[in-house]
Design an enzyme around this catalytic site. Structure first.
Site, PDB file in Angstrom:
ATOM      1  N   THR A 299       5.443   2.169   4.115  1.00  0.00           N
ATOM      2  CA  THR A 299       4.350   2.279   3.151  1.00  0.00           C
ATOM      3  C   THR A 299       3.038   2.655   3.848  1.00  0.00           C
ATOM      4  OG1 THR A 299       5.428   0.453   1.967  1.00  0.00           O
ATOM      5  CG2 THR A 299       3.246   1.078   1.210  1.00  0.00           C
TER       6      THR A 299
ATOM      7  N   ARG B 173       5.714   0.338  11.586  1.00  0.00           N
ATOM      8  CA  ARG B 173       5.497  -1.055  11.985  1.00  0.00           C
ATOM      9  C   ARG B 173       6.773  -1.636  12.556  1.00  0.00           C
ATOM     10  NH1 ARG B 173       1.644  -3.177   7.046  1.00  0.00           N
ATOM     11  NH2 ARG B 173       0.150  -1.507   7.376  1.00  0.00           N
TER      12      ARG B 173
ATOM     13  N   SER C  12      -1.598  -4.433  10.084  1.00  0.00           N
ATOM     14  CA  SER C  12      -2.310  -5.000   8.942  1.00  0.00           C
ATOM     15  C   SER C  12      -2.193  -6.511   8.840  1.00  0.00           C
ATOM     16  CB  SER C  12      -1.810  -4.322   7.672  1.00  0.00           C
ATOM     17  OG  SER C  12      -2.594  -4.713   6.577  1.00  0.00           O
ATOM     18  N   HIS C  13      -1.575  -6.978   7.763  1.00  0.00           N
ATOM     19  CA  HIS C  13      -1.519  -8.414   7.481  1.00  0.00           C
ATOM     20  C   HIS C  13      -0.361  -9.102   8.188  1.00  0.00           C
ATOM     21  CE1 HIS C  13       0.871  -6.016   4.847  1.00  0.00           C
ATOM     22  NE2 HIS C  13       1.653  -7.041   4.616  1.00  0.00           N
TER      23      HIS C  13
ATOM     24  N   LYS D 201      -0.537   4.300  12.730  1.00  0.00           N
ATOM     25  CA  LYS D 201      -0.504   5.266  11.636  1.00  0.00           C
ATOM     26  C   LYS D 201      -1.486   6.390  11.908  1.00  0.00           C
ATOM     27  CE  LYS D 201      -3.585   2.691   8.588  1.00  0.00           C
ATOM     28  NZ  LYS D 201      -3.941   2.395   7.208  1.00  0.00           N
TER      29      LYS D 201
ATOM     30  N   ASP E 117      -8.143  -8.790   5.615  1.00  0.00           N
ATOM     31  CA  ASP E 117      -6.892  -8.909   6.388  1.00  0.00           C
ATOM     32  C   ASP E 117      -7.032  -8.400   7.816  1.00  0.00           C
ATOM     33  OD1 ASP E 117      -7.050  -6.188   5.853  1.00  0.00           O
ATOM     34  OD2 ASP E 117      -4.869  -5.975   5.706  1.00  0.00           O
TER      35      ASP E 117
ATOM     36  N   ASP F 298      -6.523  -5.608   9.445  1.00  0.00           N
ATOM     37  CA  ASP F 298      -7.216  -4.358   9.746  1.00  0.00           C
ATOM     38  C   ASP F 298      -8.388  -4.073   8.812  1.00  0.00           C
ATOM     39  OD1 ASP F 298      -5.347  -4.003   7.689  1.00  0.00           O
ATOM     40  OD2 ASP F 298      -5.190  -1.853   8.060  1.00  0.00           O
TER      41      ASP F 298
ATOM     42  N   ASP G  16      -8.677  -3.741   5.501  1.00  0.00           N
ATOM     43  CA  ASP G  16      -8.622  -2.937   4.278  1.00  0.00           C
ATOM     44  C   ASP G  16      -8.331  -3.770   3.028  1.00  0.00           C
ATOM     45  OD1 ASP G  16      -5.994  -3.376   4.997  1.00  0.00           O
ATOM     46  OD2 ASP G  16      -5.371  -1.273   4.879  1.00  0.00           O
ATOM     47  N   ARG G  17      -7.875  -5.014   3.202  1.00  0.00           N
ATOM     48  CA  ARG G  17      -7.602  -5.850   2.024  1.00  0.00           C
ATOM     49  C   ARG G  17      -8.763  -6.792   1.737  1.00  0.00           C
ATOM     50  NH1 ARG G  17      -1.301  -7.456   1.616  1.00  0.00           N
ATOM     51  NH2 ARG G  17      -0.496  -5.417   2.239  1.00  0.00           N
TER      52      ARG G  17
ATOM     53  N   SER H 217      -1.926  -5.657  -4.328  1.00  0.00           N
ATOM     54  CA  SER H 217      -1.768  -6.296  -3.025  1.00  0.00           C
ATOM     55  C   SER H 217      -3.116  -6.458  -2.317  1.00  0.00           C
ATOM     56  CB  SER H 217      -0.826  -5.468  -2.173  1.00  0.00           C
ATOM     57  OG  SER H 217      -1.284  -4.125  -2.113  1.00  0.00           O
TER      58      SER H 217
ATOM     59  N   LYS I 262      -8.288   1.877   1.492  1.00  0.00           N
ATOM     60  CA  LYS I 262      -8.796   0.722   0.787  1.00  0.00           C
ATOM     61  C   LYS I 262      -9.753   0.011   1.725  1.00  0.00           C
ATOM     62  CE  LYS I 262      -4.649  -2.124   1.668  1.00  0.00           C
ATOM     63  NZ  LYS I 262      -3.460  -1.284   1.911  1.00  0.00           N
TER      64      LYS I 262
ATOM     65  N   ARG J 168       9.986  -7.800  -3.708  1.00  0.00           N
ATOM     66  CA  ARG J 168       8.780  -8.153  -4.454  1.00  0.00           C
ATOM     67  C   ARG J 168       9.094  -8.057  -5.945  1.00  0.00           C
ATOM     68  NH1 ARG J 168       5.505  -8.370  -0.217  1.00  0.00           N
ATOM     69  NH2 ARG J 168       5.110  -6.600   1.161  1.00  0.00           N
TER      70      ARG J 168
HETATM   71  C1  VG1 Z   1       2.298  -3.557   1.028  1.00  0.00           C
HETATM   72  C2  VG1 Z   1       1.631  -3.560  -0.331  1.00  0.00           C
HETATM   73  C3  VG1 Z   1       1.054  -2.195  -0.632  1.00  0.00           C
HETATM   74  C4  VG1 Z   1       0.085  -1.784   0.493  1.00  0.00           C
HETATM   75  C5  VG1 Z   1       0.798  -1.862   1.829  1.00  0.00           C
HETATM   76  C6  VG1 Z   1      -0.121  -1.578   2.983  1.00  0.00           C
HETATM   77  O1  VG1 Z   1       3.354  -2.628   1.033  1.00  0.00           O
HETATM   78  O2  VG1 Z   1       2.533  -3.944  -1.331  1.00  0.00           O
HETATM   79  O3  VG1 Z   1       0.405  -2.224  -1.880  1.00  0.00           O
HETATM   80  O4  VG1 Z   1      -0.383  -0.485   0.286  1.00  0.00           O
HETATM   81  O5  VG1 Z   1       1.353  -3.160   2.012  1.00  0.00           O
HETATM   82  O6  VG1 Z   1      -1.184  -2.466   3.008  1.00  0.00           O
HETATM   83  P1  VG1 Z   1       4.887  -3.071   0.836  1.00  0.00           P
HETATM   84  O7  VG1 Z   1       5.654  -1.800   0.971  1.00  0.00           O
HETATM   85  O8  VG1 Z   1       5.173  -4.085   1.880  1.00  0.00           O
HETATM   86  O9  VG1 Z   1       4.955  -3.666  -0.534  1.00  0.00           O
HETATM   87  V1  VG1 Z   1      -1.861  -2.865   4.496  1.00  0.00           V
HETATM   88  O10 VG1 Z   1      -3.205  -3.862   4.276  1.00  0.00           O
HETATM   89  O11 VG1 Z   1      -0.586  -3.502   5.214  1.00  0.00           O
HETATM   90  O12 VG1 Z   1      -2.233  -1.395   5.173  1.00  0.00           O
HETATM   91 CO    CO Z   2      -4.313  -4.003   5.846  1.00  0.00          CO
END
Ligand code: VG1
Ligand code: CO
Length: 543
Positions: free
Chosen positions: A18, A22, A113-114, A126, A277, A279, A281-282, A365, A376, A496
């Site tokens: 996504t 990772r 990210s998270h 990325k 979060d 990085d 963006d959240r 999310s 974001k 999910r």
């Molecule tokens: C998750 C979220 C998605 C978001 C992605 C990256 O993906 O559901 O909405 O864009 O993380 O966010 P997934 O495929 O695990 O549902 V971040 O803050 O990790 O760049």
């Molecule tokens: Co993030």
């Protein structure tokens, strides 16, 4: 300094998910693993040769080593210059800002990210294109295809450079500039929002807290919220980025940011609290005694867009990812602006933003953002709320309740089944997919199914089509159940389940979310057999 050409062989698991590639840190530390992926970026993105590249990350374990490798490889692949965040730090939205402001050819962001960090945690990489946004699918697919056939990579034989001093270097023939990671971004925020009004709000009896979760936003939040907006020192909690995020899970939700959530209840509760979060963006938005769901946050910000100086004339449209609640749709309808439903992942908003069709977009999310960058942006959302509170001078709770009274409330929840067996999760999705046609028109626990499909998206700008983006089961009253598998995890599979129900009646808008959704949650189990396929009685995280 000589350029070395190192023979290598392909890995079969370098398909970006996504949001980039990772894996566990140990995988990235494997011989040639990072190098193969980075070389595949250079091989497929010719504009980087002779161009400028932005490099930075969320400060997690392995960030610095990876940056040194990437810089050596950039020099060996003919990149003319690199802008690197001091200490290797650049939040995801700040990288997008720097790419756009300095009109560079793109950027490489190091982050998972998270996901937890540290030697036993995760790492990620990325590529963002010249518009500042995450590479679209056609680019990630080209990079992936290249990783399947790579035979060699190029790297400079050189010493590490000093990432901590704001200076310029040459590395081979490449120019390297270590930049202040906060400056450009802070300036952009000051242009977007009414800092004067926010300063006045904060100077009064308003109290707030921001939790950086020991991740990348600490320095950004301290500069903007404390230094520029005048919040007292200590407003920013956990503000020093740590390689392992202090052992925590840098995911701003009700479960992982419990310390912050606790500050919003009780006699001494703050008026406003927020977190971001790994990085940056959240975002999570809380008021005294209220959690604002990210779906509601998007809808409320869109409904109030003209409160923000950058959008004082209104916005052309909004977009939300498919599983995000339909609250924003109702706002768009009322404002008479366009509304788009895209697959999960910020990369799908890029074309719409570039074309000026939308200005605000969001994901359930904890992702919210606007046309100011192409990612974001956690702090943007926090500042947007502060700006809104400075204009409205009402408690967060009142603003949310007034919004529901006007537009109706979309009760919304996401249930995550993390780290389940991949085969079981695949079977669940495949079996359900096979039964979608028979579900249409059927009554389930008294609710009639209006449609059931596997979401596919045709990009309105470039016509590209993305299939298999999640299963949607919609009911006649507008309620929905959505199921999809995560594309960001590194171990097993994460299922999910997204549940949404619409309530127009203000008298019925104050129920507990899980209770309001109980019937739909039961129906989800009835159609998808989640317990049987995952072997779990309960979700691991409910937000
Ligand atoms: C998750 C979220 C998605 C978001 C992605 C990256 O993906 O559901 O909405 O864009 O993380 O966010 P997934 O495929 O695990 O549902 V971040 O803050 O990790 O760049
Ligand atoms: Co993030």
């Amino acid at each position: 300094m000589t350029v070395l050409t190192i023979p290598t062989t392909p890995f079969d698991d370098q398909k970006p998910g996504t949001s980039g590639l990772r894996k566990q840190v140990s995988v990235f530390q494997g011989k040639h693993y990072l190098e193969n992926f980075v070389q595949s970026i250079f091989d497929t993105q010719p504009e980087l040769r002779g161009g400028t590249l932005v490099v930075g990350g969320d400060g997690r374990y392995y960030n610095r080593q990876a940056i040194q490798t990437i810089l050596r490889m950039a020099a060996a692949n003919g990149v003319a210059s690199c802008l690197v965040g001091q200490g290797g730090i650049l939040s995801t939205p700040a990288t997008s800002c720097v790419i756009r402001k300095h009109a560079t050819a793109g950027g490489i962001i190091l982050s998972a990210s998270h996901n937890p960090g540290g030697p036993n945690g995760d790492f990620g990489i990325k590529f963002n294109t010249a518009n500042g946004g995450p590479a679209p699918e056609k680019v990630t697919e080209a990079i992936y295809a290249r990783t399947r056939e790579i035979e060699e990579y190029r790297i400079l034989d050189s010493e590490d450079i000093d990432l901590d001093t704001l200076e310029c270097f040459t590395l081979g023939d490449m120019h390297v500039e270590i930049i202040d990671p906060v400056a450009d971004y802070a300036e952009l925020m000051a242009e977007q929002f009414d800092f004067e009004a926010i300063r006045e709000l904060i100077a009064g009896d308003f109290r707030m807290a921001f939790d950086a979760m020991h991740a990348v936003t600490g320095p950004y939040a301290k500069e903007i919220i404390e230094n520029r907006l005048g919040a007292p020192a200590g407003t920013v909690m956990n503000g020093t980025p740590l390689e392992d995020f202090g052992g925590g899970h840098p995911d701003p939700n009700l479960v992982y940011a419990a310390e912050l959530v606790a500050k919003t209840v009780g006699d001494d509760a703050v008026d406003f609290a927020a977190a971001s979060d790994g990085d940056g963006d959240r975002n999570m938005i809380l008021g005294r005694d209220i959690f604002v769901t990210p779906s509601d946050s998007l809808a409320i910000l869109a409904a109030n867009a003209t409160a923000f100086p950058a959008y004082k004339d209104g916005i052309p449209g909004v977009a939300r990812s498919m599983p995000t609640s339909q609250a924003a749709d109702r706002v768009a309808e009322k404002l008479g602006i366009e509304c788009f439903e895209t697959p999960t992942g910020w990369k799908f908003f890029g074309n719409l933003l570039d074309a000026g069709r939308i200005a605000f977009c969001g994901e359930e999310s904890f992702g919210t953002g606007s046309a100011h960058v192409r990612e974001k942006d956690g702090l943007w959302a926090v500042l947007a709320w502060l700006n809104l509170l400075a204009v409205r001078r009402e408690p967060v709770k009142d603003i949310v309740h007034a919004h529901w009274a006007e537009y109706g409330r979309n009760y919304y929840s996401r249930h995550d089944y993390e780290g389940v067996d991949k085969a079981g999760a695949d079977t669940l999705m495949n079996e359900l997919r096979g039964r979608l046609d028979e579900l249409v028109g059927v009554e389930l626990d008294g609710m009639r199914v209006a449609y059931a499909d596997d979401f596919a998206y045709t990009d309105p700008i470039d016509g590209s089509v993305s299939h298999n983006q999640g299963i949607r089961i919609g009911f006649e009253d507008g309620s929905r159940i959505v199921l999809r598998l995560s594309g960001t995890g590194t171990v097993g599979a994460t299922l999910r389940l997204y549940i949404e129900a619409y309530e127009a009646e203000p008298a019925k808008q104050q129920q507990d979310t899980q209770q309001a959704l109980a019937r739909l949650i039961g129906i989800a189990e009835q159609v998808a057999f989640i317990r049987r396929h995952t072997g779990r009685e309960q979700p691991s995280v409910i937000t």
